[in-house]
Design a protein around this motif. Sequence first.
Motif, PDB file in Angstrom:
ATOM      1  N   LEU A  35       0.837  -1.199   0.000  1.00 42.72           N
ATOM      2  CA  LEU A  35       0.000   0.000   0.000  1.00 42.72           C
ATOM      3  C   LEU A  35       0.875   1.253   0.000  1.00 42.72           C
ATOM      4  N   GLN A  36       2.025   1.171   0.672  1.00 38.50           N
ATOM      5  CA  GLN A  36       2.963   2.295   0.688  1.00 38.50           C
ATOM      6  C   GLN A  36       3.399   2.654  -0.733  1.00 38.50           C
ATOM      7  N   LYS A  37       3.702   1.643  -1.513  1.00 38.53           N
ATOM      8  CA  LYS A  37       4.117   1.878  -2.898  1.00 38.53           C
ATOM      9  C   LYS A  37       2.980   2.463  -3.728  1.00 38.53           C
ATOM     10  N   GLN A  38       1.773   1.930  -3.524  1.00 36.86           N
ATOM     11  CA  GLN A  38       0.640   2.369  -4.330  1.00 36.86           C
ATOM     12  C   GLN A  38       0.185   3.781  -3.983  1.00 36.86           C
ATOM     13  N   LEU A  39       0.268   4.137  -2.700  1.00 39.36           N
ATOM     14  CA  LEU A  39      -0.256   5.429  -2.263  1.00 39.36           C
ATOM     15  C   LEU A  39       0.827   6.430  -1.862  1.00 39.36           C
ATOM     16  N   LYS A  40       2.086   5.992  -1.950  1.00 39.98           N
ATOM     17  CA  LYS A  40       3.214   6.829  -1.537  1.00 39.98           C
ATOM     18  C   LYS A  40       3.071   7.249  -0.066  1.00 39.98           C
ATOM     19  N   LEU A  41       2.879   6.262   0.782  1.00 41.83           N
ATOM     20  CA  LEU A  41       2.746   6.502   2.209  1.00 41.83           C
ATOM     21  C   LEU A  41       4.100   6.831   2.820  1.00 41.83           C
ATOM     22  N   SER A  42       4.087   7.626   3.880  1.00 45.28           N
ATOM     23  CA  SER A  42       5.307   7.865   4.645  1.00 45.28           C
ATOM     24  C   SER A  42       5.607   6.601   5.455  1.00 45.28           C
ATOM     25  N   ASP A  43       6.806   6.542   6.025  1.00 44.59           N
ATOM     26  CA  ASP A  43       7.145   5.385   6.856  1.00 44.59           C
ATOM     27  C   ASP A  43       6.230   5.302   8.077  1.00 44.59           C
ATOM     28  N   GLY A  44       5.878   6.464   8.642  1.00 47.29           N
ATOM     29  CA  GLY A  44       4.976   6.480   9.790  1.00 47.29           C
ATOM     30  C   GLY A  44       3.594   5.961   9.438  1.00 47.29           C
ATOM     31  N   GLN A  45       3.084   6.396   8.294  1.00 44.13           N
ATOM     32  CA  GLN A  45       1.778   5.904   7.841  1.00 44.13           C
ATOM     33  C   GLN A  45       1.832   4.399   7.600  1.00 44.13           C
ATOM     34  N   THR A  94      -3.759  11.173   3.693  1.00 46.37           N
ATOM     35  CA  THR A  94      -4.021  12.534   3.244  1.00 46.37           C
ATOM     36  C   THR A  94      -5.252  12.483   2.340  1.00 46.37           C
ATOM     37  N   PRO A  95      -5.876  13.623   2.078  1.00 48.39           N
ATOM     38  CA  PRO A  95      -7.035  13.611   1.176  1.00 48.39           C
ATOM     39  C   PRO A  95      -6.721  13.005  -0.204  1.00 48.39           C
ATOM     40  N   THR A  96      -5.557  13.315  -0.746  1.00 51.43           N
ATOM     41  CA  THR A  96      -5.163  12.770  -2.054  1.00 51.43           C
ATOM     42  C   THR A  96      -4.984  11.260  -1.977  1.00 51.43           C
ATOM     43  N   GLN A  97      -4.335  10.781  -0.926  1.00 52.71           N
ATOM     44  CA  GLN A  97      -4.143   9.347  -0.747  1.00 52.71           C
ATOM     45  C   GLN A  97      -5.487   8.650  -0.547  1.00 52.71           C
ATOM     46  N   ALA A  98      -6.405   9.292   0.173  1.00 55.29           N
ATOM     47  CA  ALA A  98      -7.723   8.700   0.430  1.00 55.29           C
ATOM     48  C   ALA A  98      -8.490   8.503  -0.869  1.00 55.29           C
ATOM     49  N   ILE A  99      -8.372   9.440  -1.795  1.00 54.45           N
ATOM     50  CA  ILE A  99      -9.037   9.299  -3.095  1.00 54.45           C
ATOM     51  C   ILE A  99      -8.472   8.094  -3.845  1.00 54.45           C
ATOM     52  N   LYS A 100      -7.144   7.957  -3.851  1.00 52.42           N
ATOM     53  CA  LYS A 100      -6.507   6.814  -4.522  1.00 52.42           C
ATOM     54  C   LYS A 100      -6.883   5.506  -3.820  1.00 52.42           C
ATOM     55  N   TYR A 101      -6.956   5.539  -2.496  1.00 50.62           N
ATOM     56  CA  TYR A 101      -7.317   4.349  -1.732  1.00 50.62           C
ATOM     57  C   TYR A 101      -8.751   3.917  -2.055  1.00 50.62           C
ATOM     58  N   ASP A 102      -9.663   4.897  -2.129  1.00 47.00           N
ATOM     59  CA  ASP A 102     -11.043   4.581  -2.513  1.00 47.00           C
ATOM     60  C   ASP A 102     -11.085   3.867  -3.860  1.00 47.00           C
TER      61      ASP A 102
END
Length: 127
Positions: A35-45, A94-102
């Motif tokens: 999911l980190q790769k797909q959404l560009k999550l930080s290490d903390g996320q 983040t809002p941008t990540q949430a859209i991609k996650y949806d």
Amino acid sequence: MKRVLLICCLFIGVTIACHAQTSSANNPVEKAKGLQKQLKLSDGQTSKVAAIYKESAEKFDKIKTQDHGNTDKMLADVGPLRTATIKKIKAILTPTQAIKYDKLVTDSKNSTLNGGWSDGWSSAEAK
């Protein structure tokens, strides 16, 4: 003799590959890294997502045990877990990540290959 040896090697290779895919697909840390790769999550996320996946996997295992493999009952009982998992993940995005996650959740739900049981824990209720 060579043909038998070739078939045995092929069988062993496929078995190992399937086991590796299953292990990483069910590993909360590996799922979070995906999911980190797909959404560009930080290490903390990513760490938080891994903890969410771990908690969900433990609860899912309890549901499987409690329902004794009854698929219909499991499907009903796992719905709220999927919904909660999605909400927890979305809360750290983040809002941008949430859209991609949806979109990932929707795509995995519509996939004929996994029936909505993929990394996103797809559920229409989570939107």
